[in-house]
Design an enzyme around this catalytic site. Structure first.
Site, PDB file in Angstrom:
ATOM      1  N   GLN A 169     -53.754 104.083  30.062  1.00  0.00           N
ATOM      2  CA  GLN A 169     -53.049 104.249  31.335  1.00  0.00           C
ATOM      3  C   GLN A 169     -52.516 102.935  31.910  1.00  0.00           C
ATOM      4  OE1 GLN A 169     -55.229 106.276  34.531  1.00  0.00           O
ATOM      5  NE2 GLN A 169     -54.051 108.083  33.963  1.00  0.00           N
ATOM      6  N   PHE A 170     -53.304 101.902  31.886  1.00  0.00           N
ATOM      7  CA  PHE A 170     -52.875 100.566  32.299  1.00  0.00           C
ATOM      8  C   PHE A 170     -53.498  99.571  31.325  1.00  0.00           C
ATOM      9  CE2 PHE A 170     -52.364 102.664  36.407  1.00  0.00           C
ATOM     10  CZ  PHE A 170     -51.216 102.074  36.902  1.00  0.00           C
ATOM     11  N   ALA A 171     -52.784  98.465  31.087  1.00  0.00           N
ATOM     12  CA  ALA A 171     -53.341  97.449  30.173  1.00  0.00           C
ATOM     13  C   ALA A 171     -54.695  96.956  30.676  1.00  0.00           C
ATOM     14  CB  ALA A 171     -52.376  96.280  30.042  1.00  0.00           C
ATOM     15  N   ASP A 172     -54.894  97.021  31.987  1.00  0.00           N
ATOM     16  CA  ASP A 172     -56.167  96.592  32.584  1.00  0.00           C
ATOM     17  C   ASP A 172     -57.332  97.443  32.086  1.00  0.00           C
ATOM     18  OD1 ASP A 172     -54.892  95.161  35.425  1.00  0.00           O
ATOM     19  OD2 ASP A 172     -53.741  96.640  34.315  1.00  0.00           O
ATOM     20  N   TYR A 173     -57.049  98.614  31.524  1.00  0.00           N
ATOM     21  CA  TYR A 173     -58.119  99.522  31.084  1.00  0.00           C
ATOM     22  C   TYR A 173     -58.244  99.580  29.563  1.00  0.00           C
ATOM     23  CZ  TYR A 173     -57.135 100.831  35.840  1.00  0.00           C
ATOM     24  OH  TYR A 173     -56.891 100.767  37.173  1.00  0.00           O
ATOM     25  N   ILE A 174     -57.626  98.605  28.922  1.00  0.00           N
ATOM     26  CA  ILE A 174     -57.647  98.634  27.455  1.00  0.00           C
ATOM     27  C   ILE A 174     -58.970  98.073  26.924  1.00  0.00           C
ATOM     28  CG2 ILE A 174     -56.684  96.336  26.913  1.00  0.00           C
ATOM     29  CD1 ILE A 174     -54.713  97.850  25.009  1.00  0.00           C
ATOM     30  N   GLU A 229     -61.360 105.042  26.762  1.00  0.00           N
ATOM     31  CA  GLU A 229     -60.383 104.304  25.965  1.00  0.00           C
ATOM     32  C   GLU A 229     -60.933 103.979  24.580  1.00  0.00           C
ATOM     33  OE1 GLU A 229     -61.174 103.784  29.079  1.00  0.00           O
ATOM     34  OE2 GLU A 229     -59.312 104.185  30.165  1.00  0.00           O
ATOM     35  N   HIS A 279     -54.613  96.470  38.187  1.00  0.00           N
ATOM     36  CA  HIS A 279     -53.440  97.229  37.743  1.00  0.00           C
ATOM     37  C   HIS A 279     -52.276  96.296  37.456  1.00  0.00           C
ATOM     38  CE1 HIS A 279     -55.805 100.117  40.063  1.00  0.00           C
ATOM     39  NE2 HIS A 279     -55.264 101.053  39.340  1.00  0.00           N
ATOM     40  N   PRO A 284     -62.237  98.734  27.322  1.00  0.00           N
ATOM     41  CA  PRO A 284     -63.242  99.594  26.674  1.00  0.00           C
ATOM     42  C   PRO A 284     -62.854  99.963  25.239  1.00  0.00           C
ATOM     43  CG  PRO A 284     -62.781 100.371  28.894  1.00  0.00           C
ATOM     44  CD  PRO A 284     -61.763  99.312  28.585  1.00  0.00           C
TER      45      PRO A 284
END
Ligand SMILES: Cc1ncc(C[n+]2csc(CCOP(=O)(O)OP(=O)(O)O)c2C)c(N)n1
Length: 672
Positions: free
Chosen positions: A416-421, A394, A463, A423
């Site tokens: 892909q998901f806000a939870d992975y923003i 990310e 997620h 990085p």
């Protein structure tokens, strides 16, 4: 180093310097007086007092604004180079960092993206052996050379004596030619020294014994800088030194792939050649695989290919949309039933077709299609290669999107998901949000970052998050949290066309239907909702303006995203149904609410799905309190998620559902 490298590049090549590269400014002809004015932050300062000394930029000189955060500009340069290739231009990008900064993730993102997309970029690591008082060994410089990290990523890496003007010039010229002829990126390690001992002693006392023995200092094991005016004169005069053996330089060091440095007594004629070969011998197999060069430094036997064929950015003239842009807008008025995914895809299709600078860049989850591949088809109709899948990185996705935007594209980056923003957080907050500010408006970054957010899909704590409040805290970005298909489409088009960055949240519980907060009821399709009737053509919904969803006289509920439908529904028998209330509903999180409504009703409830503490609701509450204090009849109530991670087994307890909204309404009516 900077001067030699800059002289080997063309004026149209874009430079992403570190704070050590004043030579680039000088070689590009920026007036010394202007550089001095920047140091003094006076009225002629190009940064208008917004940056520390030496953080220059020059739009006219194609020198990007310097960041104080180490290594962030490295992957941005790759993005800029990707955009140059997409646009079919012959320019390349070059960036510089110190060897200490190569420990940052951004360094690895840069190499990865450069390799995957075969971007025309030169990535330079200036190895002065010290990161302030930290020896290069702490950045991994003792196990392998920094150049050796290139072949690890499948790109060419080369070590050069950074104090040998002609060698630096020659190697840079070689790398530039590789980039321009489609042979891909090059990682150059420029070895030099820093008078580290004095500095270290001043700050932290004497060097540890083993580090003292490994340090190269001028006049000891390392030769002093080799550059002479005669050498520079020969370059300026067109002697065209290069790595193919025509270089004539003074002494130097032989640089070997394994990392050892020793003085090279051989004739100057052979030295640049040996610099190249030293590197090649050290990494012969990896380099040969990556570049097609043989161990003797022969010309590439074959052109570099991307490991992912579809991701090779093909050079070639960009073919523009030949149709009439108005024909796309001509559909306006034709209305279709759309769910939120279809509405967002419709926005993407329109923007991809009508604006050649728009592209999709990132990773969508297969559940929330259409994915980039479908956008690619839309883009294919205008024959552009501007829709890519990307590596799962990310930070790299955001950084390369920044670089692309600085080169004139309008990337829509997908997380892909806000939870992975997270990085990508540093690149969003420290870079994307600041570019216009720190360059005093000379550079700007029109990047839209789309990401699905919120819970209610049994996604657990990784997620389900709603991190909008983290981003509204950052100056320089706009935050959108859409609540229905009609608004989502118009807001996305507005965001893409905005010259400033937008983080665009899409509550995934709303994708397929208006969610009224009752998980036991089947999803209602958007076709039954007025906001599911979406214009098929181009239209915009303004950012920063609240919408009144339902009129009423007693309470004003201020909310956004998932909670809009939830709060807007007249539920049978609950508090929402009994009370007659008004909603000032926001499409964008950072906006001016119509506080007139609060003044009239005198009572206010703020609702969002995200956690309560320091959530965006606290900001709304504070504004209402500051501006409407004398009109309030009761303390403002908040309805939010719990102050915990989103628990998988207690999803519906966490979610601020019917009962909690009803309780807040009751409280605000009964209090005072
Ligand atoms: C992300 C980040 N971490 C830490 C710092 C503080 N800092 C500024 S310069 C520096 C040393 C950098 O060393 P190196 O990359 O080797 O470059 P050099 O200064 O030696 O040219 C550090 C740690 C920073 N600016 N940015």
């Amino acid at each position: 180093m900077s001067v030699a490298q800059c002289m080997a590049l063309r004026p149209g090549d874009m430079l992403f310097p570190s704070y050590r590269n004043q030579g680039l400014q000088i070689a590009r002809g920026i007036a010394l007086v202007d550089l001095m004015c920047q140091l003094l932050s006076n009225t002629r300062d190009m940064c208008k007092g917004r940056q520390l000394p030496v953080m220059y930029h020059s739009k006219a000189g194609n020198i990007f604004s310097i960041s104080g955060n180490l290594a962030t500009q490295f992957p941005q340069a790759v993005g800029w180079a990707m955009a140059a290739a997409i646009k079919g231009e012959d320019h390349l990008a070059a960036s510089w960092i110190g060897e200490g900064s190569s420990a940052e993730a951004d360094f690895h993102h840069a190499l990865l993206f450069a390799s995957v997309y075969q971007a025309p970029v030169i990535l330079n690591v200036v190895n002065n052996q010290w990161a302030i008082s930290t020896f290069q060994g702490y950045a991994g410089g003792e196990q392998r050379s920094f150049a050796a990290r290139g072949p690890g990523y499948g790109i060419a890496g080369i070590r050069v004596d950074g104090n040998d003007f002609l060698a630096v010039y020659g190697v840079t010229q070689w790398a530039a030619e590789r980039a321009r002829t489609g042979a891909g990126p090059t990682l150059i390690e420029l070895v030099t020294y820093r008078a580290a001992r004095a500095l270290h002693q001043r700050r932290s006392g004497p060097l540890p014994r083993q580090e003292r023995s490994r340090t190269l200092a001028p006049g000891r094991s390392h030769p002093a800088p080799q550059t002479t005016f005669d050498q520079i004169g020969r370059v300026v005069g067109g002697a065209s030194p290069s790595v193919d053996g025509r270089t004539r330089g003074a002494g130097g060091v032989q640089l070997e792939g394994g990392g050892g440095l020793r003085h090279d007594e051989r004739g100057p004629e052979a030295q640049c050649r040996s610099n190249v070969r030293g590197c090649l011998q050290g990494n012969a197999r990896a380099l040969a695989e990556a570049t097609g060069l043989d161990a003797r430094g022969a010309e590439p036997a074959r052109r570099l290919r991307s490991p992912v064929r579809g991701n090779v950015i093909r050079k070639g003239p960009q073919r523009r949309f030949r149709g009439n842009v108005d024909s796309l807008r001509g559909d306006l008025g034709a209305v279709a039933n759309m769910n939120m995914i279809q509405a967002l895809n419709s926005a993407m299709d329109i923007m991809l077709r009508q604006d050649p600078s728009v592209g999709a860049h990132g990773r969508r989850h297969r559940l929330f299609r259409r994915r980039v591949s479908r956008h690619r088809r839309a883009a294919a109709q205008v024959r552009r290669a501007s829709c890519h899948r990307t590596p799962i990185a990310e930070g790299g996705i955001v950084a390369t999107a920044i670089g692309m935007s600085v080169n004139g594209l309008r990337p829509v980056a997908e997380i892909q998901f806000a939870d992975y923003i997270y990085p990508g957080f540093d690149q969003i907050c420290s870079e994307l949000a600041r570019i216009r500010y720190r360059s005093a408006g000379e550079f700007f970054a029109p990047v839209t970052i789309r990401t699905p957010c919120g819970g209610g899909i049994r996604g657990g704590q990784t997620h389900s998050q709603s991190p909008e409040g983290i981003f509204t805290h950052v100056s320089g970005i706009k935050v959108v949290d859409a609540s229905n298909p009609y608004d989502a489409k118009g807001l996305l088009i507005t965001s893409i066309e905005d010259d400033d960055p937008v983080v665009f949240f899409e509550p995934k519980r709303l994708y397929n239907g208006p969610f009224d907060g009752d998980p036991t009821k089947p999803a209602v399709p958007w076709s039954t909702h007025p906001k599911g009737q979406v214009d098929e053509g181009y239209y915009k919904v303004p950012l920063g303006k609240a919408d009144v969803v339902r009129a009423g006289a007693q309470v004003t509920v201020i909310t956004y995203g998932t909670m809009v439908v939830r709060c807007g529904r007249r539920g049978g028998g609950d508090e929402l149904g009994r009370r007659d209330h008004r909603f000032a509903i926001s499409g964008t999180a950072r906006c001016r609410y119509d506080l007139q409504l609060v003044r009239k009703t005198g009572r206010c409830v703020v609702a969002h799905e995200a956690t309560r503490f320091s959530g965006f609701g606290a900001e709304i509450l504070s504004i209402v309190q500051e501006e409407c204090f004398w009109d309030l009849e009761a303390p403002i109530q908040r309805v939010t998620g719990w102050d915990t991670p989103y628990p998988h087994a207690f999803e519906w307890e966490y979610f601020p559902g019917q009962a909690r909204v009803a309780m807040a309404l009751k409280a605000v009516m009964e209090l005072a």
